[in-house]
Design an enzyme around this catalytic site. Structure first.
Site, PDB file in Angstrom:
ATOM      1  N   SER A  47       0.820  -1.217   0.000  1.00 48.55           N
ATOM      2  CA  SER A  47       0.000   0.000   0.000  1.00 48.55           C
ATOM      3  C   SER A  47       0.844   1.253   0.000  1.00 48.55           C
ATOM      4  CB  SER A  47      -0.878   0.079   1.258  1.00 48.55           C
ATOM      5  OG  SER A  47      -1.783  -0.956   1.312  1.00 48.55           O
ATOM      6  N   HIS A  78      -3.423   0.574  -4.460  1.00 41.71           N
ATOM      7  CA  HIS A  78      -2.774  -0.522  -5.185  1.00 41.71           C
ATOM      8  C   HIS A  78      -3.119  -0.400  -6.664  1.00 41.71           C
ATOM      9  CE1 HIS A  78      -1.392  -3.339  -1.942  1.00 41.71           C
ATOM     10  NE2 HIS A  78      -2.163  -2.536  -1.245  1.00 41.71           N
ATOM     11  N   HIS A 100      -4.872  -9.677  -1.727  1.00 40.02           N
ATOM     12  CA  HIS A 100      -5.022  -9.871  -0.286  1.00 40.02           C
ATOM     13  C   HIS A 100      -6.117 -10.900   0.000  1.00 40.02           C
ATOM     14  CE1 HIS A 100      -3.557  -5.676  -0.720  1.00 40.02           C
ATOM     15  NE2 HIS A 100      -2.881  -5.927   0.384  1.00 40.02           N
ATOM     16  N   TYR A 102      -8.204 -10.398   2.326  1.00 41.03           N
ATOM     17  CA  TYR A 102      -9.406  -9.631   2.695  1.00 41.03           C
ATOM     18  C   TYR A 102     -10.233  -9.193   1.495  1.00 41.03           C
ATOM     19  CZ  TYR A 102      -6.654  -5.328   1.868  1.00 41.03           C
ATOM     20  OH  TYR A 102      -5.881  -4.328   1.316  1.00 41.03           O
ATOM     21  N   GLU A 103      -9.671  -9.312   0.294  1.00 43.51           N
ATOM     22  CA  GLU A 103     -10.469  -9.034  -0.911  1.00 43.51           C
ATOM     23  C   GLU A 103     -11.317 -10.246  -1.301  1.00 43.51           C
ATOM     24  OE1 GLU A 103      -7.760  -6.354  -3.763  1.00 43.51           O
ATOM     25  OE2 GLU A 103      -6.647  -7.972  -2.784  1.00 43.51           O
ATOM     26  N   ALA A 130       2.815  -2.057   4.134  1.00 43.86           N
ATOM     27  CA  ALA A 130       2.520  -1.058   5.155  1.00 43.86           C
ATOM     28  C   ALA A 130       2.030  -1.810   6.379  1.00 43.86           C
ATOM     29  CB  ALA A 130       1.448  -0.100   4.657  1.00 43.86           C
ATOM     30  N   MET A 228      -1.699  -6.987   7.039  1.00 41.87           N
ATOM     31  CA  MET A 228      -2.728  -7.841   6.421  1.00 41.87           C
ATOM     32  C   MET A 228      -2.222  -8.524   5.147  1.00 41.87           C
ATOM     33  SD  MET A 228      -5.857  -5.128   6.657  1.00 41.87           S
ATOM     34  CE  MET A 228      -5.996  -3.982   8.056  1.00 41.87           C
ATOM     35  N   SER A 229      -0.932  -8.774   5.069  1.00 45.53           N
ATOM     36  CA  SER A 229      -0.402  -9.367   3.829  1.00 45.53           C
ATOM     37  C   SER A 229       0.844 -10.181   4.149  1.00 45.53           C
ATOM     38  CB  SER A 229      -0.070  -8.248   2.827  1.00 45.53           C
ATOM     39  OG  SER A 229       0.991  -7.452   3.312  1.00 45.53           O
ATOM     40  N   ASN A 252       1.709   3.659  11.158  1.00 46.80           N
ATOM     41  CA  ASN A 252       0.955   4.115  12.330  1.00 46.80           C
ATOM     42  C   ASN A 252       1.313   3.248  13.526  1.00 46.80           C
ATOM     43  OD1 ASN A 252      -0.815   2.240  10.436  1.00 46.80           O
ATOM     44  ND2 ASN A 252      -1.387   1.791  12.552  1.00 46.80           N
ATOM     45  N   HIS A 264      -7.410   4.702   6.666  1.00 47.36           N
ATOM     46  CA  HIS A 264      -6.615   4.294   5.505  1.00 47.36           C
ATOM     47  C   HIS A 264      -5.905   5.504   4.895  1.00 47.36           C
ATOM     48  CE1 HIS A 264      -5.346   1.610   2.350  1.00 47.36           C
ATOM     49  NE2 HIS A 264      -5.917   2.339   1.401  1.00 47.36           N
TER      50      HIS A 264
HETATM   51  N1  HPA Z   1      -2.751  -2.893  11.017  1.00 53.42           N
HETATM   52  C1  HPA Z   1      -2.795  -3.703   9.947  1.00 53.42           C
HETATM   53  N2  HPA Z   1      -2.394  -3.330   8.743  1.00 53.42           N
HETATM   54  C2  HPA Z   1      -1.913  -2.089   8.602  1.00 53.42           C
HETATM   55  C3  HPA Z   1      -1.831  -1.200   9.673  1.00 53.42           C
HETATM   56  C4  HPA Z   1      -2.273  -1.620  10.948  1.00 53.42           C
HETATM   57  O1  HPA Z   1      -2.237  -0.893  11.957  1.00 53.42           O
HETATM   58  N3  HPA Z   1      -1.291  -0.051   9.192  1.00 53.42           N
HETATM   59  C5  HPA Z   1      -1.056  -0.258   7.869  1.00 53.42           C
HETATM   60  N4  HPA Z   1      -1.436  -1.491   7.503  1.00 53.42           N
END
Ligand code: HPA
Length: 289
Positions: A47, A78, A100, A102-103, A130, A228-229, A252, A264
């Site tokens: 991302s 993406h 992903h 999640y998609e 990310a 998440m990847s 973050n 996001h």
């Molecule tokens: N959690 C999961 N995936 C992420 C995060 C997060 O805090 N930040 C960027 N991708």
């Protein structure tokens, strides 16, 4: 009774390992119809990191939906393209975006890009993402070389009949994240004057960000970053014998550390800020391989 499906690609359809060789052959044929470049390195850009693809010379870009069995990318940030070209003379294949879980993608689809890198001739894969900081010392903008991972997705792309010609049934994951390549990443970071931490990446299924309790759990389990990847891709890459390294861009602090809600947009903004630093490190890393 089957439910009507208007999507020509069924992204959720399970792909057991034994089905991968035929699918990969079709993918290789589609790529080879456009370029005969043999990549040494395959790289997945997470991302907000897609701009790294701008460093490619003589790029041949193929949108995901023009490759057999691949749906268009849906995640914001993406682009959804496979690009082959060179970086400082080194032939590379770059995935701008990824698939992903999640998609709604089957695990076997999530890992097809790394399997394709391998089929195209790559020996090394670089996974970027990310991530949120589970280590309280890792604030926004931290770059973290991945030393190991924890797969908390509950999924595997290796379930089902194995394809012995691709990899063995029970792949070893000791040193899955190559110490040799990590050392090279650190050398490149030092040469670029960029701070690079080491840490463990915990992969969740998403698409929701973690609860604060889940971030604390990941920390207790030994994670420094949550995302998440990446984890399924790393396992599949090791299955076929690719050498794996990766960098997380911490966008973050993990949920609950600051009391501020995660968005996001903030994740993408942090990626934009730190992305060029990561690009410099990766570019030098590739040039000096
Ligand atoms: N959690 C999961 N995936 C992420 C995060 C997060 O805090 N930040 C960027 N991708």
């Amino acid at each position: 009774m089957s439910t009507p499906n208007h999507d020509p690609i069924d992204r959720a359809r399970p792909i057991p390992p034994a089905d991968q060789p035929a699918r990969l052959a079709a993918l290789v044929a589609a790529v080879r119809a456009r370029t005969d470049l043999v990549p040494r390195v395959g790289m997945i850009l997470g991302s907000g990191l897609g701009d790294l693809a701008d460093a490619l010379e003589q790029p041949v870009a193929i949108p995901f939906e023009e490759l057999p069995g691949w749906p268009a990318a849906t995640a914001p940030g993406h682009a959804g393209r496979l690009i082959l070209g060179t970086i400082d003379g080194v032939p590379v294949a770059v995935l701008q975006g990824r698939f992903h879980l999640y998609e709604g993608n089957a695990p076997g689809l999530v890992v097809q890009p790394v399997l394709l890198f391998h089929q195209l001739g790559a020996k090394i894969v670089i996974l970027t993402n990310a991530a949120g900081g589970a280590n309280p010392l890792f604030g926004p903008g931290t770059l973290m070389a991945v030393t190991d991972h924890i797969n908390l997705t509950g999924r595997s792309s290796l379930m089902g009949a194995n394809a012995d010609e691709l990899g063995e049934r029970f792949p070893d994951l000791t040193d899955a994240w190559s110490p040799r390549l990590r050392e090279r990443l650190h050398v490149a970071a030092i040469e670029e004057g960029v701070a690079l931490e080491d840490g463990v990446y915990a992969g969740f299924i998403g698409p929701n960000y973690e609860t604060p309790a889940e971030v604390r759990m990941a920390r207790i389990l030994g994670a420094d970053a949550v995302g998440m990847s990446t984890v399924l891709e790393a396992v599949a890459a090791r299955w076929v014998g690719l050498e794996v390294c990766g960098v997380s861009l911490v966008t973050n602090a993990g949920a609950g550390y600051t009391g501020v809600a995660l968005t996001h947009e903030d994740v993408l903004a942090a990626g934009l800020e730190a992305g060029p630093r990561l690009a410099r490190v990766l570019r030098r890393f590739i040039a000096e391989l």
